[in-house]
Design an enzyme around this catalytic site. Structure first.
Site, PDB file in Angstrom:
ATOM      1  N   ASP A   1      -5.163  10.777   8.903  1.00  0.00           N
ATOM      2  CA  ASP A   1      -4.008  10.136   9.531  1.00  0.00           C
ATOM      3  C   ASP A   1      -3.670  10.693  10.902  1.00  0.00           C
ATOM      4  OD1 ASP A   1      -2.971   8.120   7.658  1.00  0.00           O
ATOM      5  OD2 ASP A   1      -2.899   9.821   6.279  1.00  0.00           O
TER       6      ASP A   1
ATOM      7  N   GLU B   1       0.888  -1.169   0.000  1.00  0.00           N
ATOM      8  CA  GLU B   1       0.000   0.000   0.000  1.00  0.00           C
ATOM      9  C   GLU B   1       0.923   1.214   0.000  1.00  0.00           C
ATOM     10  OE1 GLU B   1      -3.385  -0.493   0.246  1.00  0.00           O
ATOM     11  OE2 GLU B   1      -4.058   1.571   0.536  1.00  0.00           O
TER      12      GLU B   1
ATOM     13  N   TYR C   1     -11.869  -1.115   1.493  1.00  0.00           N
ATOM     14  CA  TYR C   1     -10.937  -0.891   2.603  1.00  0.00           C
ATOM     15  C   TYR C   1     -11.757  -0.549   3.844  1.00  0.00           C
ATOM     16  CZ  TYR C   1      -6.610   0.766   4.877  1.00  0.00           C
ATOM     17  OH  TYR C   1      -5.543   0.937   5.710  1.00  0.00           O
TER      18      TYR C   1
END
Lengths: 403, 262
Positions: free
Chosen positions: B57, B46, B172
């Site tokens: 994040d 990834e 995902y």
């Protein structure tokens, strides 16, 4: 090489939309439902209007300013949002969203703040309504606006310094979005301006639109008719949208937004997103942003912490493209000069943010932006108390040199 | 073709995929880290393009982005590194994770075209959700690039179905409501979430956010995941060793037990 792209949700022409991670979607959908169901209800409107009246001090007056008008060769009238509780227009939006959050069953509100005005208003409203408040603020802004940090803490809010990036508003929004993603079931993100993913640009606009509605009716009663122009400073754009909104359909009223030109829009040190930015995605919306060729967001620069933001509300980008509103930039130096002038001439100490709009008025006739004697309504969106430390530490000595 | 490579690899059984930010800690070392990952047995990688405002994040990957940007990794350079990784590891599917504004600035069509030519198998843009994803889906389809979509613990079954219908290659699943980062504590919720999600999907399920232990990987695979991504934990290893001579060795030692999960 940006292709034509029309957002699907909450678009303003090719701007706006909902460009967020999937994880935030449930919260935005919940908020949109509340916007449609709670806001129009009679109970909510009655409670909000009482809160705005008895706690926040609405309506705010219109003030004529003879000496300043003479200096500008214009007929200038201020909408006095600087007299609102908390010291700026931010309280309108905060009162609305905090009340809404409470009705949605949220126990905790989070907010970002740049100049500290939105954070302060949030802390005050949370205290009043019994909500826990956590405020994210760039470390650099905490230095620039130390007195507002103290006000937030006095009202019981927790202020969290953000050390990422340029340590200003953009980074505080990133951090608030991260907090919200983790805690969306208990927490409402009380966004302070007309940016962000749908429904925020409309939600915040609808709470700030009281400024223009009130001003239009006050103007009609006192002076008759409509102003020739409505002027406001633009950072994220909430005070400008607030005063513009009621005048947008009145086509003969010029709408003028004044952006922070920092050290000049031809330098890299400015925050004039609408004047010098390009289309991009920032904080959930497609809008005009300051970015490099490859889409990395640039740092904005302004003497005013409240305008120091590399994005802008998507509705402003739309008003710019459609020609309905005009936007221009004023430098730090011009704004500081106007800050001093208004204090001397009228005994009104403005915040650095509206000082940009004042500086535009001071040169508007000379530069043919407005005809001599034009009747101008300006949103004096905040008072200067929070800027005094910065002014006396960094700029007051320059004044003597000019004199 | 790279998209077919990904499909084939997923059909071979559960895969562990390390996440690397291109250019972290330097462009050269990030190429070496990718090679090390493949040598250690990673079935796919990834790959993140560094971005200054990564709102999905947590601190570990934010710092990885900053190291890569400080090392001068622009999008153009990142595409160059990608091509070199593909050249060095032609059989390893490379799945991209790129923030929306980087894709938008290049133009969706051109971005997809450029990364496919550099060897990418799929693209995930974490901050473009289903409502706004149509133009991106179209660009991916034209470029024959897999389009991966995110779902989370609070995504409704109805929405999950729509996202599954729009995605190509895999879905995902973000294992925890929050941002990326290593998490300890109870894992039963994650296992239940993976199980609940996997059986509703036609696409293979990838699980990420918070994974750092072989035991966790074993449990998400047992619950029905076909792919597990380990990001923040490895970014932490890179951070601790970024300036030393032992970076590749430390990375290899951290990754091996995860790849050898069974």
């Amino acid at each position: 090489m940006v292709e034509a792209l029309r957002p699907r949700v909450g678009a303003f022409g090719e701007y706006g939309g909902r460009f967020v991670p999937e994880l935030l979607v449930p919260a935005l959908e919940e908020l949109e439902r509340a916007r449609r169901e709670v806001l129009p209800s009679r109970e909510f409107r009655a409670e909000l209007s009482l809160l705005l009246e008895e706690w926040a001090g609405r309506p705010t007056p219109l003030s004529t300013v003879p000496s300043f008008s003479e200096r500008c060769e214009l007929e200038v009238v201020f909408k006095r949002e600087d007299l609102l509780h908390g010291g700026a227009h931010k309280t309108n939006n905060v009162a609305g969203q905090a009340l809404m959050a409470k009705l949605m069953g949220k126990k905790r509100v989070i907010a970002e703040t740049g100049a500290g005005q939105h954070g302060t208003a949030t802390a005050m409203a949370a205290a009043r309504l019994g909500l826990e408040a956590v405020i994210y603020m760039g470390e650099k802004d905490m230095e620039r606006q130390a007195s507002n940090v103290k006000r937030m803490e006095l009202c019981g809010a927790t202020v969290i310094p953000v050390t990422a990036g340029a340590r200003t508003l953009k980074d505080a929004i990133n951090e608030a979005l991260r907090d919200w993603t983790k805690n969306l079931e208990t927490t409402h993100y009380l966004l302070g301006t007309v940016c962000g993913p749908h429904p925020y640009p409309r939600l915040v606009r609808d709470f700030q639109a009281v400024i223009g509605r009130e001003a239009r009716s006050q103007w009609r009663k006192r002076f008759g008719g409509l102003p020739d122009a409505v002027v406001a400073c633009v950072g994220g754009g909430s005070n400008a949208i607030g005063i513009f909104h009621a005048f947008v359909p009145k086509k003969r009223v010029k709408l003028i937004g004044v952006e922070p030109g920092g050290e000049g829009v031809h330098t890299k040190k400015h925050g004039a997103t609408l004047v010098a930015g390009t289309t991009g995605l920032l904080h959930g919306a497609r809008t005009s942003v300051l970015q490099d060729d490859e889409g990395q967001i640039l740092e904005a620069h302004s003497v005013s912490a409240g305008l120091d933001y590399p994005g802008v509300g998507p509705e402003h980008a739309y008003l710019r493209d459609s020609g309905r509103a005009q936007y221009l930039a004023i430098t730090d130096g011009e704004a500081l000069d106007a800050f001093e002038k208004l204090s001397e001439l009228e005994g009104i100490i403005p915040a650095f943010e509206p000082a940009h709009a004042l500086a535009f008025l001071m040169k508007a006739v000379r530069e043919d932006a407005l005809p001599k004697g034009a009747r101008v309504l300006m949103n004096l969106c905040g008072r200067g108390d929070k800027d005094l430390d910065t002014y006396f530490t960094h700029f007051a000595h320059l004044k003597k040199r000019h004199a | 073709m790279s998209r077919a490579l990904l499909k084939k690899r997923l059909a071979e059984g559960p895969q562990v995929s390390p996440f690397l930010v291109l250019g972290d800690p330097t462009p050269e070392l990030s190429l070496e880290l990718a090679k090390t990952a493949v040598a250690a047995g990673a079935g796919m990688i990834e790959i993140g393009f560094p971005y200054g405002d990564p709102v999905a994040d947590g601190p570990a990957i934010q710092k990885a982005d900053m190291r890569a940007l400080e090392a001068g990794t622009s999008t153009s350079k990142a595409i160059g590194i990608l091509a070199r990784i593909h050249e060095a590891c032609p059989k390893t599917p490379l799945n991209l994770l790129v923030y929306g504004n980087l894709v938008h600035a290049r133009g969706f069509a051109r971005f997809c075209h450029d990364v496919v030519h550099a060897g990418a198998s799929s693209l995930l843009v974490p901050d473009i959700c289903l409502e706004e994803s149509k133009p991106l889906t179209k660009a991916c389809r034209r470029a024959r690039l897999g389009h991966v979509q995110l779902v989370g613990p609070l995504t409704s079954p109805e929405r999950l179905k729509r996202i599954d219908g729009a995605a190509t290659s895999f879905i995902y699943l973000v294992a925890h409501q929050g941002v990326t980062g290593v998490r300890g504590g109870d894992f039963d919720d994650v296992e239940a979430l993976v199980h609940r999600t996997a059986w509703q999907l036609k696409n293979p399920l990838c699980v990420g956010f918070g994974l750092s232990k072989p035991e966790q990987i074993r449990r998400v695979f047992k619950a029905g995941a076909g792919l597990a991504v380990v990001g923040s934990y490895l970014a932490g290893v890179i951070e601790q060793n970024a300036r030393g001579d032992h970076l590749l060795k430390a990375f290899d030692e951290a990754l091996r037990p995860l790849v050898d999960w069974h």
